[in-house]
Scaffold this active site. Structure first.
Site, PDB file in Angstrom:
ATOM      1  N   HIS A 127       3.647  -6.379   1.002  1.00 10.37           N
ATOM      2  CA  HIS A 127       2.610  -7.252   1.638  1.00 10.37           C
ATOM      3  C   HIS A 127       3.574  -8.099   1.586  1.00 10.37           C
ATOM      4  CE1 HIS A 127      -0.740  -4.614   2.294  1.00 10.37           C
ATOM      5  NE2 HIS A 127      -1.795  -5.485   1.092  1.00 10.37           N
ATOM      6  N   HIS A 130      -4.714  -8.287   8.083  1.00 19.39           N
ATOM      7  CA  HIS A 130      -5.370  -7.289   6.678  1.00 19.39           C
ATOM      8  C   HIS A 130      -6.857  -8.319   6.420  1.00 19.39           C
ATOM      9  CE1 HIS A 130      -5.810  -6.363   2.244  1.00 19.39           C
ATOM     10  NE2 HIS A 130      -4.421  -6.368   2.443  1.00 19.39           N
ATOM     11  N   GLU A 147      -6.416  -2.020   7.888  1.00 16.02           N
ATOM     12  CA  GLU A 147      -4.706  -2.373   8.116  1.00 16.02           C
ATOM     13  C   GLU A 147      -3.908  -1.301   9.597  1.00 16.02           C
ATOM     14  OE1 GLU A 147      -3.503  -3.374   4.237  1.00 16.02           O
ATOM     15  OE2 GLU A 147      -5.468  -2.892   4.024  1.00 16.02           O
TER      16      GLU A 147
HETATM   17  C1  GAL Z   1      -4.216  -3.698   0.526  1.00 17.20           C
HETATM   18  C2  GAL Z   1      -3.286  -2.359  -0.560  1.00 17.20           C
HETATM   19  C3  GAL Z   1      -4.297  -2.527  -1.727  1.00 17.20           C
HETATM   20  C4  GAL Z   1      -3.896  -4.253  -2.000  1.00 17.20           C
HETATM   21  C5  GAL Z   1      -4.284  -4.915  -0.713  1.00 17.20           C
HETATM   22  C6  GAL Z   1      -4.308  -6.657  -1.604  1.00 17.20           C
HETATM   23  O1  GAL Z   1      -3.725  -3.578   1.885  1.00 17.20           O
HETATM   24  O2  GAL Z   1      -3.506  -1.375   0.045  1.00 17.20           O
HETATM   25  O3  GAL Z   1      -3.447  -1.780  -2.434  1.00 17.20           O
HETATM   26  O4  GAL Z   1      -2.649  -4.209  -2.504  1.00 17.20           O
HETATM   27  O5  GAL Z   1      -3.720  -4.850  -0.227  1.00 17.20           O
HETATM   28  O6  GAL Z   1      -5.437  -6.948  -2.586  1.00 17.20           O
END
Ligand code: GAL
Length: 358
Positions: free
Chosen positions: A107, A180, A322
């Protein structure tokens, strides 16, 4: 009548001023978004009787947000999801990114777009909008190119929240922007989301390794990842030996690829819905992204940090949708493209549109 109200949300721990913006829409619908991370703090949506409920998980204050993790409601960039070993090669040059998830990059790295303060311009009117811009400098978190990003959040009069992502670069780069938000259509405080019904027009999913790095593209047919016919998230929630992929991730945390993703189609299309039958709220999903990471909040464990109203975090209390290209796509042949060249315009739209069923 003004449809956008700006207010101070205080300061971050390092002294940056944070401003919140509430946009007012039809039937009482309203959304509050901050310049910090473009975070959606609350999204109030009516049911058929007009009762408003906040359908996204989040925090009460900037301090609570900073004390916690999970990217709740935030804009994600420069690259959503994981990049294996935080490395990729572009035109023969290898780039090394910050590794913030074990050996991998997640991210956007140490300080992703979720923690940046964005410039905001308000566009008041029948369908109010917030135009958020951020200049992500060359080398930030290891990425090449000065990337100019603009994200527009528009509250449409048809009870839709539209998110439009536009970006340009001065050097070839990679990017994967998304939002998110953690949705629970019965209300963020109402417990498990597993009885929500999900329908998505998807043909494939990405199988991952134990670090959640994609390995291969697999057809969804006859797997728990087949949402072509509507079903509850609970129905095939096989976090056991029946489905090693779900077991590994502790639930849904997978990239699902929309029907026809191979064609590179750029039309915004209706792709399915999430629905809570108890309140009759349905959220339709429209996008021109080729895929969506569905994440059933498996890491949202109670860590002592509080959510809105003092609520404790709990696993599977929300679902993230997402929309994006395939994670780690630059490191796999045959995955969706994820580069942006000089002179090209990155242009994606995702719409969450609410309808009442009863
Ligand atoms: C999501 C990801 C998860 C986790 C989460 C944040 O987008 O797919 O594995 O990292 O974000 O806690």
């Amino acid at each position: 009548m003004r449809k956008i109200h700006a207010f101070s949300m205080g300061k971050t721990a390092d002294g940056r001023e944070v401003t919140g913006y509430t946009m007012y829409g039809e039937n009482g619908m309203r959304v509050t978004i901050s310049d910090l991370g473009g975070v959606i703090w609350s999204l109030l949506v009516p049911d058929a009787t007009g009762r408003l409920t906040d359908v996204v998980a989040g925090y009460d204050s900037v301090a609570d947000l900073e004390a916690s993790s999970g990217y709740l409601g935030a804009l994600i960039g420069r690259f959503g999801n994981r990049i294996a070993n935080g490395q990729f090669t572009l035109d023969g040059k290898t780039y090394t990114l910050y590794q913030n998830d074990g050996n991998n990059h997640l991210h956007g790295g140490k300080v992703g777009y979720d923690s940046r303060i964005w410039d905001v311009t308000c566009e008041d009117g029948e369908e109010p909008a917030l135009l958020l811009s951020y200049l992500s400098p060359n080398g930030e978190e290891g990425y090449p190119g000065n990337l100019t990003v603009q994200v527009t959040y528009r509250l449409r009069s048809d009870m839709a929240l539209e998110i439009h992502y536009v970006a340009t670069t001065d050097q070839k780069t990679v990017l994967n922007l998304t939002n998110h938000s953690y949705f629970n259509l019965a209300g963020y405080a109402s417990g498990s989301v597993l009885d929500h019904v999900l329908q998505l027009d998807v043909s494939h999913y990405l199988e991952t390794d134990a670090e959640l790095i994609p390995k291969e593209i697999v057809p969804v047919k006859d797997t728990p990842f087949d949402f072509n016919s509507a079903k509850t998230l609970r129905r095939d929630f096989w976090v056991d030996d029946r489905c090693p992929a779900l077991k590994l991730a502790g639930g849904y945390d997978h990239c699902l690829c929309f029907e026809g993703w191979e064609r590179g189609d750029k039309q915004v299309r209706y792709r399915g819905y999430l629905e809570d039958r108890s309140s009759g709220r349905r959220m339709e999903l429209y996008t021109n992204q080729p895929a969506v990471q569905i994440y059933s909040a498996n890491f949202l464990e109670d860590d002592g940090n509080r959510l809105k109203g003092g609520l404790h975090k709990s696993k599977q209390s929300a679902l993230c949708l997402e929309t994006q290209c395939m994670p780690d796509s630059m490191n796999h042949q045959g995955f969706t493209p994820c580069t942006l060249d000089v002179g090209e315009v990155y242009d994606y739209t995702t719409v969450f549109k609410f309808v009442n069923l009863k």
